[in-house]
Design a protein around this motif. Structure first.
Motif, PDB file in Angstrom:
ATOM      1  N   VAL A   1      12.951 -26.652 -12.524  1.00 43.12           N
ATOM      2  CA  VAL A   1      12.486 -25.276 -12.317  1.00 43.12           C
ATOM      3  C   VAL A   1      12.091 -24.704 -13.677  1.00 43.12           C
ATOM      4  O   VAL A   1      12.924 -24.636 -14.590  1.00 43.12           O
ATOM      5  CB  VAL A   1      13.572 -24.403 -11.660  1.00 43.12           C
ATOM      6  CG1 VAL A   1      13.068 -22.976 -11.485  1.00 43.12           C
ATOM      7  CG2 VAL A   1      13.993 -25.003 -10.324  1.00 43.12           C
ATOM      8  N   ALA A   2      10.806 -24.305 -13.806  1.00 42.21           N
ATOM      9  CA  ALA A   2      10.295 -23.845 -15.100  1.00 42.21           C
ATOM     10  C   ALA A   2       9.548 -22.522 -14.949  1.00 42.21           C
ATOM     11  O   ALA A   2       8.787 -22.327 -13.997  1.00 42.21           O
ATOM     12  CB  ALA A   2       9.367 -24.901 -15.711  1.00 42.21           C
TER      13      ALA A   2
ATOM     14  N   GLY B   1      14.532 -21.346 -23.360  1.00 45.87           N
ATOM     15  CA  GLY B   1      13.280 -21.802 -23.965  1.00 45.87           C
ATOM     16  C   GLY B   1      12.681 -22.953 -23.191  1.00 45.87           C
ATOM     17  O   GLY B   1      12.563 -22.909 -21.966  1.00 45.87           O
ATOM     18  N   ASP B   2      12.316 -24.037 -23.908  1.00 49.03           N
ATOM     19  CA  ASP B   2      11.714 -25.227 -23.305  1.00 49.03           C
ATOM     20  C   ASP B   2      12.728 -26.361 -23.253  1.00 49.03           C
ATOM     21  O   ASP B   2      13.671 -26.424 -24.050  1.00 49.03           O
ATOM     22  CB  ASP B   2      10.496 -25.678 -24.118  1.00 49.03           C
ATOM     23  CG  ASP B   2       9.425 -24.609 -24.222  1.00 49.03           C
ATOM     24  OD1 ASP B   2       8.747 -24.564 -25.259  1.00 49.03           O
ATOM     25  OD2 ASP B   2       9.290 -23.824 -23.268  1.00 49.03           O
TER      26      ASP B   2
ATOM     27  N   ASP C   1       9.461 -26.565  -9.346  1.00 48.61           N
ATOM     28  CA  ASP C   1       9.080 -25.155  -9.192  1.00 48.61           C
ATOM     29  C   ASP C   1       8.620 -24.680 -10.571  1.00 48.61           C
ATOM     30  O   ASP C   1       9.448 -24.422 -11.453  1.00 48.61           O
ATOM     31  CB  ASP C   1      10.267 -24.323  -8.698  1.00 48.61           C
ATOM     32  CG  ASP C   1       9.884 -22.873  -8.413  1.00 48.61           C
ATOM     33  OD1 ASP C   1      10.697 -22.152  -7.816  1.00 48.61           O
ATOM     34  OD2 ASP C   1       8.776 -22.460  -8.811  1.00 48.61           O
ATOM     35  N   ALA C   2       7.293 -24.612 -10.751  1.00 39.57           N
ATOM     36  CA  ALA C   2       6.731 -24.271 -12.062  1.00 39.57           C
ATOM     37  C   ALA C   2       5.688 -23.175 -11.895  1.00 39.57           C
ATOM     38  O   ALA C   2       4.744 -23.316 -11.114  1.00 39.57           O
ATOM     39  CB  ALA C   2       6.093 -25.509 -12.707  1.00 39.57           C
ATOM     40  N   LYS C   3       5.868 -22.107 -12.623  1.00 37.42           N
ATOM     41  CA  LYS C   3       4.983 -20.952 -12.477  1.00 37.42           C
ATOM     42  C   LYS C   3       3.551 -21.285 -12.879  1.00 37.42           C
ATOM     43  O   LYS C   3       2.601 -20.879 -12.208  1.00 37.42           O
ATOM     44  CB  LYS C   3       5.514 -19.792 -13.320  1.00 37.42           C
ATOM     45  CG  LYS C   3       4.663 -18.538 -13.239  1.00 37.42           C
ATOM     46  CD  LYS C   3       5.253 -17.416 -14.064  1.00 37.42           C
ATOM     47  CE  LYS C   3       4.395 -16.167 -13.986  1.00 37.42           C
ATOM     48  NZ  LYS C   3       4.972 -15.065 -14.809  1.00 37.42           N
TER      49      LYS C   3
ATOM     50  N   ASP D   1      13.313 -21.327 -18.860  1.00 36.21           N
ATOM     51  CA  ASP D   1      12.435 -20.162 -18.782  1.00 36.21           C
ATOM     52  C   ASP D   1      11.029 -20.502 -19.296  1.00 36.21           C
ATOM     53  O   ASP D   1      10.062 -19.815 -18.977  1.00 36.21           O
ATOM     54  CB  ASP D   1      13.005 -18.999 -19.607  1.00 36.21           C
ATOM     55  CG  ASP D   1      14.268 -18.427 -18.986  1.00 36.21           C
ATOM     56  OD1 ASP D   1      14.549 -18.736 -17.812  1.00 36.21           O
ATOM     57  OD2 ASP D   1      14.985 -17.684 -19.688  1.00 36.21           O
ATOM     58  N   GLY D   2      10.939 -21.530 -20.117  1.00 34.97           N
ATOM     59  CA  GLY D   2       9.649 -21.962 -20.639  1.00 34.97           C
ATOM     60  C   GLY D   2       9.129 -23.183 -19.900  1.00 34.97           C
ATOM     61  O   GLY D   2       9.132 -23.235 -18.670  1.00 34.97           O
ATOM     62  N   ASN D   3       8.700 -24.217 -20.659  1.00 34.11           N
ATOM     63  CA  ASN D   3       8.136 -25.444 -20.082  1.00 34.11           C
ATOM     64  C   ASN D   3       9.169 -26.560 -20.026  1.00 34.11           C
ATOM     65  O   ASN D   3      10.157 -26.561 -20.766  1.00 34.11           O
ATOM     66  CB  ASN D   3       6.933 -25.915 -20.911  1.00 34.11           C
ATOM     67  CG  ASN D   3       5.849 -24.863 -20.990  1.00 34.11           C
ATOM     68  OD1 ASN D   3       5.503 -24.268 -19.993  1.00 34.11           O
ATOM     69  ND2 ASN D   3       5.336 -24.627 -22.187  1.00 34.11           N
TER      70      ASN D   3
END
Length: 568
Positions: free
Chosen positions: A360-361, A306-307, A376-378, A322-324
């Motif tokens: 990393v998000a 999650g976050d 590394d953030a999408k 996997d989230g913020n």
């Protein structure tokens, strides 16, 4: 006293007649012109604009001979023409244009005449009554020879149905965490990101809007044009959710937690809360979201699905979500192996720092400030104060101290890799610290790629069907029964015409999608206050080096070219 000049009609020809013995002085050109204008045939088309002058001359010559003085004089001077109608059918059989030319003394067009002409061409659908009425009025009211073109029949293009779609009924907790709240004066408080969104069991989360059927169209000849129905998509309840017993198109929460959406799915994450992450807790790996009210200490790792929210500092630690990821204070790191290898050169064009702090998000990253850190953030990186000697990789925007012209933060040194906008107040430092910005083109919209693949699949099926129909027509030629042969050929020709029309439409749609892929939005680095020497922009083989001090400036990647513009 009656006029010696009169007119008569024979079929389409208009004759002028002058009584025998009339003196030429009584029928000069002016008198003939006056008589013509007063006659009922004045709308007919004269054979020549000078016809009446020529007639007066001819009569004088006729009268000069004694033998002719007792003979009536007559000659053709004009012709009568009815209004003319021409029909033009568009290449795609979707529109009929009628051109009407006002006649010369003849019959005007009527609605019945126009409709009859359409029927003779088998035009039966999409008749435009207003266009027909306008054309009739034109041929009755306009001067002779005037032309007018109007649409008198119009087909209807098919309307494809809409795909099933999904509507969130609550806010996405991942996005909510990174939403700065407004102060009373209207400015954004970058430290106050709002309360986290939580849901309770039974609360509606996601609604499915069913697909819609396509509405077929038609040509002016009444041929039906097939429309495609929308594509259905399955509901996919995630962890902590289920489909409502009362409505199969609603997903509800099955537990308390943070909702997060992914297209046709929603999940509710449980939350783990810790005071600090250090040697007393060990590394953290959790299926859900993690809240750390204090700090994440050196060497520690936090991994979750999650976050991650950290209320304090991240010091030489690693966060994977996997989230913020939200860090309320700062991210502090250091260069790795710098003293051992001595090989790092922060002024080299291709230098990428290897640092001890990593975030990393799968969503976005927000922190107050950072130094010697890797992000590394999408979906983007947001920093309240400054980034110093950091390595940022993101497909979203990089905003330091706000967005647009309101950005006041500092971006100094390091390497930035992004396919979106960058906002800051200061870029670089007075010492000429090398700051590298690598731009790449934004990725193609996944929905557009999926749509393109669907179009290509449809085209392949249509072409295969057309080939089968062609083969059927060839086989028809061998039928001995002529009646059946003609019947089958007509049926196959009709279907083949429809298929070819759909092939053309599908190819046009494919070309339109491919053309859109060749373009890209303009990417901007907006610096609201100062730019210092040592800045390097790179896009593929192109580069832009800044060697002088500048005030507020806009740097752009536009049409795959790097350029500099003023900040208006």
């Amino acid at each position: 006293m009656s006029s010696p000049v009169s007119f008569r009609v024979s079929e389409r020809d208009v004759y002028i007649m002058i009584d025998a013995g009339t003196s030429p002085s009584d029928v000069k050109a002016e008198a003939l012109q006056k008589a013509w204008q007063a006659s009922e045939f004045s709308a007919a088309k004269l054979l020549d604009p000078q016809m009446l002058t020529q007639t007066a001359t001819k009569y004088a010559q006729h009268f000069s001979k004694d033998s002719n003085k007792s003979i009536h004089f007559q000659v053709i001077i004009a012709e009568i023409f009815d209004a003319d109608l021409k029909l033009q059918v568009s290449d795609d059989d979707m529109k009929v244009t009628a051109s009407g030319i006002v006649g010369y003394g003849g019959k005007a067009l009527t609605q019945e005449m126009i409709i009859s002409a359409l029927r003779e061409k088998d035009i039966t659908s999409g008749i435009q009554r207003k266009g027909i009425e306008a054309l009739v009025e034109h041929t009755n009211e306009a001067p002779p020879g005037a032309e007018m073109s109007v649409t008198v029949a119009k087909g209807k293009h098919p309307i494809n149905g809409s795909n099933a779609r999904f509507k969130p009924l609550v806010d996405d907790a991942r996005k909510r965490v990174l939403r700065p709240q407004l102060r009373e004066d209207g400015t954004a408080d970058m430290r106050d990101l709002g309360a986290q969104v939580t849901v309770d069991p039974g609360q509606p989360l996601l609604q499915k809007i069913p697909l819609s059927k396509g509405r077929p169209g038609f040509t002016v000849f009444g041929q039906e044009l097939e429309a495609m129905d929308g594509e259905d998509r399955d509901f996919a309840p995630g962890e902590g959710t289920k489909i409502s017993d009362d409505d199969p198109n609603i997903i509800i929460a099955d537990r308390t937690g943070l909702p997060s959406f992914n297209g046709n799915s929603v999940q509710v994450d449980d939350v783990m809360q810790l005071n600090n992450v250090d040697v007393s807790t060990g590394h953290v790996k959790f299926k859900g979201s993690v809240i750390v009210t204090g700090n994440v200490s050196e060497g520690m790792k936090v991994t979750c699905t999650g976050d991650i929210t950290v209320g304090g500092y991240v010091d030489s630690a690693e966060l994977y979500a996997d989230g913020n990821i939200t860090v309320q204070k700062g991210c502090i790191g250091r260069l790795l192996n710098a003293s051992e290898t001595g090989e790092h050169d922060e002024d080299a064009d291709d230098w990428i720092p290897e640092v001890s702090t990593k975030l990393v998000a799968g969503g976005s990253v927000w922190c107050a400030y950072a130094q010697y850190s890797f992000f590394d953030a999408k979906n983007g990186v947001h920093t309240n104060k400054q980034l110093t000697h950091c390595h940022v990789v993101t497909k979203g925007p990089l905003a330091i101290g706000g967005e647009g012209k309101a950005a006041r933060g500092k971006l100094i040194g390091g390497t930035i890799e992004t396919s979106d906008h960058i906002y800051c107040g200061q870029l670089g430092a007075p010492a000429g610290t090398k700051t590298r910005i690598y731009w790449s083109l934004p990725p193609h919209d996944p929905q557009a790629v999926s749509h393109l693949n669907h179009l290509r699949s449809s085209l392949a099926k249509l072409i295969a069907r057309a080939k089968t129909l062609q083969q059927g027509l060839e086989r028809c030629k061998s039928l001995e029964d002529e009646a059946k042969r003609v019947q089958y050929q007509q049926k196959l020709h009709g279907e083949l015409k429809k298929i070819k029309s759909r092939i053309t439409t599908t190819r046009i749609s494919i070309d339109s999608v491919l053309e859109a892929f060749e373009t890209h939005p303009t990417l901007r680095t907006m610096v609201s206050r100062e730019v210092f020497p040592g800045i390097l922009f790179i896009f593929k083989e192109k580069s832009l080096r800044i060697k002088e001090h500048r005030n507020g400036t806009m740097f752009l990647l536009e049409d795959k070219q790097l350029r500099v513009d003023s900040l208006l």
